[in-house]
Motif scaffolding. Structure first.
Motif, PDB file in Angstrom:
ATOM      1  N   GLN A 218      47.354  43.193  17.781  1.00 39.73           N
ATOM      2  CA  GLN A 218      48.086  43.878  16.917  1.00 39.73           C
ATOM      3  C   GLN A 218      49.774  44.209  17.276  1.00 39.73           C
ATOM      4  O   GLN A 218      49.817  44.409  18.484  1.00 39.73           O
ATOM      5  N   ALA A 219      50.583  44.059  16.161  1.00 42.96           N
ATOM      6  CA  ALA A 219      51.939  44.453  16.692  1.00 42.96           C
ATOM      7  C   ALA A 219      52.370  45.252  15.425  1.00 42.96           C
ATOM      8  O   ALA A 219      51.690  45.401  14.323  1.00 42.96           O
ATOM      9  N   ASN A 220      53.374  45.780  15.747  1.00 49.63           N
ATOM     10  CA  ASN A 220      54.266  46.576  14.443  1.00 49.63           C
ATOM     11  C   ASN A 220      55.295  46.345  14.119  1.00 49.63           C
ATOM     12  O   ASN A 220      56.119  45.756  15.013  1.00 49.63           O
ATOM     13  N   LEU A 221      55.885  45.970  12.907  1.00 41.77           N
ATOM     14  CA  LEU A 221      57.186  45.766  12.626  1.00 41.77           C
ATOM     15  C   LEU A 221      57.862  46.810  11.747  1.00 41.77           C
ATOM     16  O   LEU A 221      57.218  47.595  11.103  1.00 41.77           O
ATOM     17  N   GLU A 222      59.193  46.985  12.086  1.00 40.85           N
ATOM     18  CA  GLU A 222      59.753  47.948  11.327  1.00 40.85           C
ATOM     19  C   GLU A 222      60.964  47.296  10.538  1.00 40.85           C
ATOM     20  O   GLU A 222      61.735  46.414  11.176  1.00 40.85           O
ATOM     21  N   PHE A 223      61.275  47.851   9.252  1.00 46.14           N
ATOM     22  CA  PHE A 223      62.381  46.896   8.603  1.00 46.14           C
ATOM     23  C   PHE A 223      63.262  48.305   8.037  1.00 46.14           C
ATOM     24  O   PHE A 223      62.862  49.393   7.739  1.00 46.14           O
ATOM     25  N   PRO A 224      64.540  47.824   7.815  1.00 42.46           N
ATOM     26  CA  PRO A 224      65.583  48.832   7.292  1.00 42.46           C
ATOM     27  C   PRO A 224      65.135  49.302   5.819  1.00 42.46           C
ATOM     28  O   PRO A 224      65.496  50.511   5.355  1.00 42.46           O
ATOM     29  N   SER A 225      64.263  48.900   5.265  1.00 41.77           N
ATOM     30  CA  SER A 225      64.192  49.124   3.576  1.00 41.77           C
ATOM     31  C   SER A 225      62.700  49.762   3.758  1.00 41.77           C
ATOM     32  O   SER A 225      62.320  50.286   2.638  1.00 41.77           O
ATOM     33  N   THR A 226      61.944  49.945   4.789  1.00 39.11           N
ATOM     34  CA  THR A 226      60.548  50.304   4.776  1.00 39.11           C
ATOM     35  C   THR A 226      60.572  51.553   5.802  1.00 39.11           C
ATOM     36  O   THR A 226      61.136  51.556   6.890  1.00 39.11           O
ATOM     37  N   ALA A 227      59.775  52.732   5.338  1.00 38.63           N
ATOM     38  CA  ALA A 227      60.102  53.911   6.332  1.00 38.63           C
ATOM     39  C   ALA A 227      58.662  53.894   7.361  1.00 38.63           C
ATOM     40  O   ALA A 227      58.963  54.138   8.608  1.00 38.63           O
ATOM     41  N   ALA A 228      57.523  53.379   6.998  1.00 42.23           N
ATOM     42  CA  ALA A 228      56.582  53.133   7.883  1.00 42.23           C
ATOM     43  C   ALA A 228      56.460  51.878   8.454  1.00 42.23           C
ATOM     44  O   ALA A 228      56.973  50.677   8.050  1.00 42.23           O
ATOM     45  N   ALA A 229      55.843  51.822   9.640  1.00 35.53           N
ATOM     46  CA  ALA A 229      55.829  50.493  10.302  1.00 35.53           C
ATOM     47  C   ALA A 229      54.656  49.772   9.868  1.00 35.53           C
ATOM     48  O   ALA A 229      53.652  50.193   9.316  1.00 35.53           O
ATOM     49  N   ILE A 230      54.854  48.349   9.622  1.00 37.44           N
ATOM     50  CA  ILE A 230      53.783  47.492   9.046  1.00 37.44           C
ATOM     51  C   ILE A 230      53.089  46.594   9.978  1.00 37.44           C
ATOM     52  O   ILE A 230      53.941  46.171  11.122  1.00 37.44           O
TER      53      ILE A 230
END
Length: 352
Positions: A218-230
């Motif tokens: 598993q990995a986590n992705l963070e985006f400027p447009s989303t608050a929570a990690a995906i």
């Protein structure tokens, strides 16, 4: 007699001066002894026992796992367009229709030709064991039937292809044609479709981490447009190390059933490579790092004591210390930069 008196006076004066001097010296010593010892003010904390992970951080650009450029297989005028950009389509859905009149006429002609060839072949078959035509001519008629049948199939395919269909399920990303346009030649791009339900990102990890990753990790992705990690999942690991960069390619799959994410988005990737439980953790600011050693200061008997330590993973401002430490010994986190070994210290800021 006078001389003896003078000698006695001089001797008495000398003794008096010595006594006064000694008395002054003792009073100065007593005064210095009474002065308080200066203690360096510091902030300290206690050792923390907890979990820490080895996390590799990098970046990736999202891309569609499946993408298709929809082309026309037959030429003609576009009589109807049934989809627009942003619409969701399923595999096989009709996107546009091309004028089919000429292709229907061609199909009718091939049907007639096939029926005629079959009829002639049937008339030429042997009757009651009698050969009506030469065997060679009969074989030619049989081949003619097969040829006419293939021509019919080609005509059927052309009629079918006047309806331009989606080769994959996804979202119409771009429409390049308009109703009433002519598609001069087969192979022109009419639509672009991308599958958004599953996106992927490609990252490159250093060679030293190749034994710390595996498919399904598993990995986590963070985006400027989303608050929570995906969350994302490793699906492919390249077995080849790039000799120029010393890295290997890892492909991440991202579930996107709600279509929140879009191809081309920039993501910050956090990939957990290892995890350790019940380990010694100290604030990163407590460490003094030089080219030759890593050390920290602890407080023992109100004095500063320097300890050279070996460190492990780092995470969220905490560092794993592999060197055994006393859990009850305060660790200096502020004020240690100018401390001398053995200096008297005073802990401020919190009760320990």
């Amino acid at each position: 007699m006078l001389n003896n008196k003078i000698k006695n006076v001089v001797l008495f004066a000398a003794v008096t001066i010595i006594l006064v001097a000694c008395s002054g010296s003792e009073s100065k010593k007593e005064k210095k002894a009474d002065e308080p010892i200066y203690k360096v003010p510091v902030e300290a904390t206690l050792l923390e026992i907890g979990k820490i992970t080895n996390t590799y951080k990098t970046t990736a650009i999202l891309e569609a796992r499946a993408e298709s450029k929809v082309t026309n297989k037959v030429s003609g005028m576009i009589v109807d367009i049934l989809v627009e950009e942003g619409m969701v389509v399923e595999k096989g859905d009709v996107l546009a229709e091309i004028d089919s009149e000429n292709y229907l006429l061609e199909l009718e002609r091939t049907n007639i030709d096939l029926e005629s060839a079959i009829a002639e072949f049937n008339r030429s078959k042997p009757v009651d064991g009698r050969q009506l035509v030469a065997v060679k001519d009969l074989e030619k008629l049989e081949f003619l039937v097969k040829t006419r049948r293939n021509q019919q199939k080609v005509a059927q395919i052309q009629v079918r292809d006047t309806k331009v269909r989606a080769p994959i399920a996804g979202v119409v990303a771009e429409r390049m044609v308009k109703e009433g346009n002519m598609t001069a030649n087969p192979g022109g791009v009419m639509f672009s479709i991308v599958a958004l339900d599953t996106l992927q990102g490609v990252v490159y990890l250093p060679e030293s981490e190749i034994n710390n990753v595996h498919v399904g990790q598993q990995a986590n992705l963070e985006f400027p447009s989303t608050a929570a990690a995906i969350p994302a999942t490793i699906t492919l690991i390249s077995p080849v190390i790039d000799t120029d960069s010393g890295t290997f390619k890892v492909t991440l799959n991202v579930n996107n059933d709600d279509y929140r994410l879009k191809p081309g988005m920039f993501a910050k990737v956090s990939l957990t490579l290892d995890e350790r439980q019940n380990t010694q953790l100290v604030p990163q600011r407590a460490l003094l790092v030089t080219d030759t050693e890593t050390s920290l200061y602890v407080v023992e008997d109100n004095k500063a004591k320097k300890m050279v330590v070996e460190t492990g993973y780092e995470q969220n401002g905490l560092v794993e210390v592999l060197t055994p430490l006393d859990a009850q010994t305060p660790i200096i986190v502020v004020g240690q930069q100018s401390l001398e070994v053995g200096a008297d210290v005073k802990i401020i800021g919190q009760d320990l």
